[in-house]
Motif scaffolding. Structure first.
Motif, PDB file in Angstrom:
ATOM      1  N   LEU A  28      40.001  85.751  21.396  1.00  0.00           N
ATOM      2  CA  LEU A  28      39.022  86.528  20.464  1.00  0.00           C
ATOM      3  C   LEU A  28      39.980  88.080  20.763  1.00  0.00           C
ATOM      4  CD1 LEU A  28      36.192  85.347  22.468  1.00  0.00           C
ATOM      5  CD2 LEU A  28      37.332  84.566  19.689  1.00  0.00           C
ATOM      6  N   HIS A  29      39.906  89.485  20.010  1.00  0.00           N
ATOM      7  CA  HIS A  29      40.099  90.011  19.757  1.00  0.00           C
ATOM      8  C   HIS A  29      38.870  90.667  19.001  1.00  0.00           C
ATOM      9  CE1 HIS A  29      41.491  88.423  15.994  1.00  0.00           C
ATOM     10  NE2 HIS A  29      40.290  89.929  15.445  1.00  0.00           N
ATOM     11  N   TRP A  30      38.930  92.704  19.368  1.00  0.00           N
ATOM     12  CA  TRP A  30      37.756  93.270  18.264  1.00  0.00           C
ATOM     13  C   TRP A  30      38.458  93.630  17.500  1.00  0.00           C
ATOM     14  CZ3 TRP A  30      33.462  94.479  21.392  1.00  0.00           C
ATOM     15  CH2 TRP A  30      33.549  94.456  22.304  1.00  0.00           C
ATOM     16  N   ASP A  31      37.538  94.039  16.386  1.00  0.00           N
ATOM     17  CA  ASP A  31      37.166  93.781  15.169  1.00  0.00           C
ATOM     18  C   ASP A  31      36.434  94.696  14.134  1.00  0.00           C
ATOM     19  OD1 ASP A  31      38.126  94.822  12.500  1.00  0.00           O
ATOM     20  OD2 ASP A  31      39.106  92.157  12.547  1.00  0.00           O
ATOM     21  N   VAL A  32      36.015  95.299  14.142  1.00  0.00           N
ATOM     22  CA  VAL A  32      35.363  96.309  13.236  1.00  0.00           C
ATOM     23  C   VAL A  32      34.254  95.576  12.173  1.00  0.00           C
ATOM     24  CG1 VAL A  32      34.488  98.706  12.383  1.00  0.00           C
ATOM     25  CG2 VAL A  32      36.455  98.557  14.026  1.00  0.00           C
ATOM     26  N   ASP A  33      35.518  95.197  11.398  1.00  0.00           N
ATOM     27  CA  ASP A  33      34.677  94.451   9.974  1.00  0.00           C
ATOM     28  C   ASP A  33      35.185  93.017   9.635  1.00  0.00           C
ATOM     29  OD1 ASP A  33      33.569  93.695   7.613  1.00  0.00           O
ATOM     30  OD2 ASP A  33      34.211  95.396   6.893  1.00  0.00           O
ATOM     31  N   PRO A  34      35.179  92.244  10.819  1.00  0.00           N
ATOM     32  CA  PRO A  34      35.947  90.925  10.350  1.00  0.00           C
ATOM     33  C   PRO A  34      35.847  89.743   9.066  1.00  0.00           C
ATOM     34  CG  PRO A  34      34.806  90.942  12.315  1.00  0.00           C
ATOM     35  CD  PRO A  34      34.190  91.801  12.260  1.00  0.00           C
ATOM     36  N   ILE A  35      34.549  89.735   9.011  1.00  0.00           N
ATOM     37  CA  ILE A  35      33.934  89.321   7.478  1.00  0.00           C
ATOM     38  C   ILE A  35      34.509  89.565   6.629  1.00  0.00           C
ATOM     39  CG2 ILE A  35      32.476  87.878   9.249  1.00  0.00           C
ATOM     40  CD1 ILE A  35      30.724  89.880   7.136  1.00  0.00           C
ATOM     41  N   SER A  36      34.669  90.989   5.991  1.00  0.00           N
ATOM     42  CA  SER A  36      34.302  91.445   4.355  1.00  0.00           C
ATOM     43  C   SER A  36      35.387  90.945   3.827  1.00  0.00           C
ATOM     44  CB  SER A  36      34.579  93.438   4.695  1.00  0.00           C
ATOM     45  OG  SER A  36      33.506  93.516   4.865  1.00  0.00           O
ATOM     46  N   ALA A  37      36.909  90.866   4.546  1.00  0.00           N
ATOM     47  CA  ALA A  37      37.978  90.694   3.885  1.00  0.00           C
ATOM     48  C   ALA A  37      37.631  89.348   3.908  1.00  0.00           C
ATOM     49  CB  ALA A  37      39.539  91.019   4.582  1.00  0.00           C
ATOM     50  N   VAL A  38      36.765  88.000   4.277  1.00  0.00           N
ATOM     51  CA  VAL A  38      37.181  87.043   4.417  1.00  0.00           C
ATOM     52  C   VAL A  38      36.512  86.214   3.226  1.00  0.00           C
ATOM     53  CG1 VAL A  38      37.353  84.569   5.620  1.00  0.00           C
ATOM     54  CG2 VAL A  38      38.259  86.373   6.184  1.00  0.00           C
ATOM     55  N   PHE A  39      34.772  86.889   3.084  1.00  0.00           N
ATOM     56  CA  PHE A  39      33.937  86.751   2.705  1.00  0.00           C
ATOM     57  C   PHE A  39      33.041  87.789   2.096  1.00  0.00           C
ATOM     58  CE2 PHE A  39      33.831  83.774   6.700  1.00  0.00           C
ATOM     59  CZ  PHE A  39      33.881  82.627   5.906  1.00  0.00           C
ATOM     60  N   PRO A  40      33.644  89.011   1.187  1.00  0.00           N
ATOM     61  CA  PRO A  40      33.098  89.561   0.748  1.00  0.00           C
ATOM     62  C   PRO A  40      31.375  89.763   0.637  1.00  0.00           C
ATOM     63  CG  PRO A  40      34.376  88.514  -0.474  1.00  0.00           C
ATOM     64  CD  PRO A  40      34.425  88.097  -0.039  1.00  0.00           C
ATOM     65  N   ARG A  41      30.584  88.597   0.001  1.00  0.00           N
ATOM     66  CA  ARG A  41      29.616  88.620  -0.389  1.00  0.00           C
ATOM     67  C   ARG A  41      28.268  88.263   0.838  1.00  0.00           C
ATOM     68  NH1 ARG A  41      29.429  83.255  -3.857  1.00  0.00           N
ATOM     69  NH2 ARG A  41      30.201  84.487  -6.757  1.00  0.00           N
ATOM     70  N   ARG A  42      28.750  88.119   2.312  1.00  0.00           N
ATOM     71  CA  ARG A  42      28.393  88.074   3.308  1.00  0.00           C
ATOM     72  C   ARG A  42      28.168  89.152   3.596  1.00  0.00           C
ATOM     73  NH1 ARG A  42      30.095  84.753   8.284  1.00  0.00           N
ATOM     74  NH2 ARG A  42      28.554  85.243   9.547  1.00  0.00           N
ATOM     75  N   ALA A  43      29.305  90.409   4.090  1.00  0.00           N
ATOM     76  CA  ALA A  43      29.822  91.210   3.940  1.00  0.00           C
ATOM     77  C   ALA A  43      28.525  92.693   3.009  1.00  0.00           C
ATOM     78  CB  ALA A  43      31.091  92.134   3.801  1.00  0.00           C
ATOM     79  N   PHE A  62      37.116  83.375  16.908  1.00  0.00           N
ATOM     80  CA  PHE A  62      36.637  81.438  16.732  1.00  0.00           C
ATOM     81  C   PHE A  62      37.714  81.086  16.438  1.00  0.00           C
ATOM     82  CE2 PHE A  62      33.441  85.057  18.422  1.00  0.00           C
ATOM     83  CZ  PHE A  62      32.971  84.213  19.941  1.00  0.00           C
ATOM     84  N   ALA A  63      37.056  79.719  15.947  1.00  0.00           N
ATOM     85  CA  ALA A  63      37.841  78.551  15.138  1.00  0.00           C
ATOM     86  C   ALA A  63      37.202  79.207  13.518  1.00  0.00           C
ATOM     87  CB  ALA A  63      37.660  77.422  15.711  1.00  0.00           C
ATOM     88  N   ASP A  64      35.802  79.022  13.900  1.00  0.00           N
ATOM     89  CA  ASP A  64      35.199  79.649  12.312  1.00  0.00           C
ATOM     90  C   ASP A  64      35.611  80.778  12.485  1.00  0.00           C
ATOM     91  OD1 ASP A  64      33.560  79.805  11.000  1.00  0.00           O
ATOM     92  OD2 ASP A  64      32.019  79.658  11.894  1.00  0.00           O
ATOM     93  N   PRO A  65      36.277  80.982  11.450  1.00  0.00           N
ATOM     94  CA  PRO A  65      36.474  82.765  10.911  1.00  0.00           C
ATOM     95  C   PRO A  65      35.439  83.639  10.815  1.00  0.00           C
ATOM     96  CG  PRO A  65      37.549  81.186   9.236  1.00  0.00           C
ATOM     97  CD  PRO A  65      36.965  80.298   9.734  1.00  0.00           C
ATOM     98  N   GLY A  66      34.174  83.099  10.022  1.00  0.00           N
ATOM     99  CA  GLY A  66      32.901  83.783   9.754  1.00  0.00           C
ATOM    100  C   GLY A  66      31.985  84.044  11.104  1.00  0.00           C
ATOM    101  N   SER A  67      32.879  83.448  12.673  1.00  0.00           N
ATOM    102  CA  SER A  67      31.833  83.740  13.095  1.00  0.00           C
ATOM    103  C   SER A  67      32.561  84.663  13.841  1.00  0.00           C
ATOM    104  CB  SER A  67      32.049  82.107  14.315  1.00  0.00           C
ATOM    105  OG  SER A  67      31.714  82.299  14.922  1.00  0.00           O
ATOM    106  N   ALA A  68      31.439  86.050  14.219  1.00  0.00           N
ATOM    107  CA  ALA A  68      31.519  86.796  15.977  1.00  0.00           C
ATOM    108  C   ALA A  68      30.313  86.884  16.569  1.00  0.00           C
ATOM    109  CB  ALA A  68      31.620  88.083  14.675  1.00  0.00           C
TER     110      ALA A  68
END
Length: 155
Positions: A28-43, A62-68
């Motif tokens: 695990l690591h810190w990220d300010v916006d982990p989902i925008s690059a992967v899931f732009p609609r969700r962002a 996490f194993a699920d890239p959409g999970s934070a």
């Protein structure tokens, strides 16, 4: 300053809490916006909603890239409950009048959050897990289509 001075303490507590989790879960690591690059609609959905969910320091990896996981929110939620229930004699009385299971859950909220992160941490190894049978592109389309469906339902 003023009424917001306590926010600095809560922020520091949240960062320390997150660092404890990282010590136990090194992927695990810190990220300010982990989902925008992967899931732009969700962002976009998060950005359009009021609240604190967009571009806040969260733990990802996490194993699920959409999970934070938001350590800052966990600490804030616990502090809010403690402020409401333990800062005055009336609040403390209210806490002790809660059913013992509810009271225990309130008092162990941070520990319960920590345990849930540890349970989500392992890499997906079940070959029958539907996510393991999807390609990365299929997975992204699935998550994005769910967000699109939520947008339609909200309209």
């Amino acid at each position: 300053m003023g009424n917001y001075a306590r926010c600095n303490v809560l922020f520091d507590m949240g960062i320390a809490y997150g660092e404890v989790v990282i010590a136990c879960c090194p992927k695990l690591h810190w990220d300010v916006d982990p989902i925008s690059a992967v899931f732009p609609r969700r962002a976009r959905l998060l950005k359009s909603e009021s609240g604190m969910g967009f571009q806040r320091p969260t733990l990802t990896g996490f194993a699920d890239p959409g999970s934070a996981w938001d350590a800052l929110d966990a600490v804030y939620s616990f502090a809010r409950q403690m402020n409401a229930m333990a800062i005055t004699f009336g609040g403390l009385q209210q806490l002790w009048e809660c059913h013992s299971e509810e009271r225990q859950h309130i008092l162990e909220e941070l520990l319960n959050d920590f345990t849930s992160v540890l349970e989500r941490y392992p890499v997906r190894t079940d070959p029958n897990d539907p996510l393991n049978q999807m390609s990365w592109d299929e997975y992204v389309k699935l998550v994005e289509s769910e967000i699109e469906d939520e947008d339609i339902e909200d309209d």
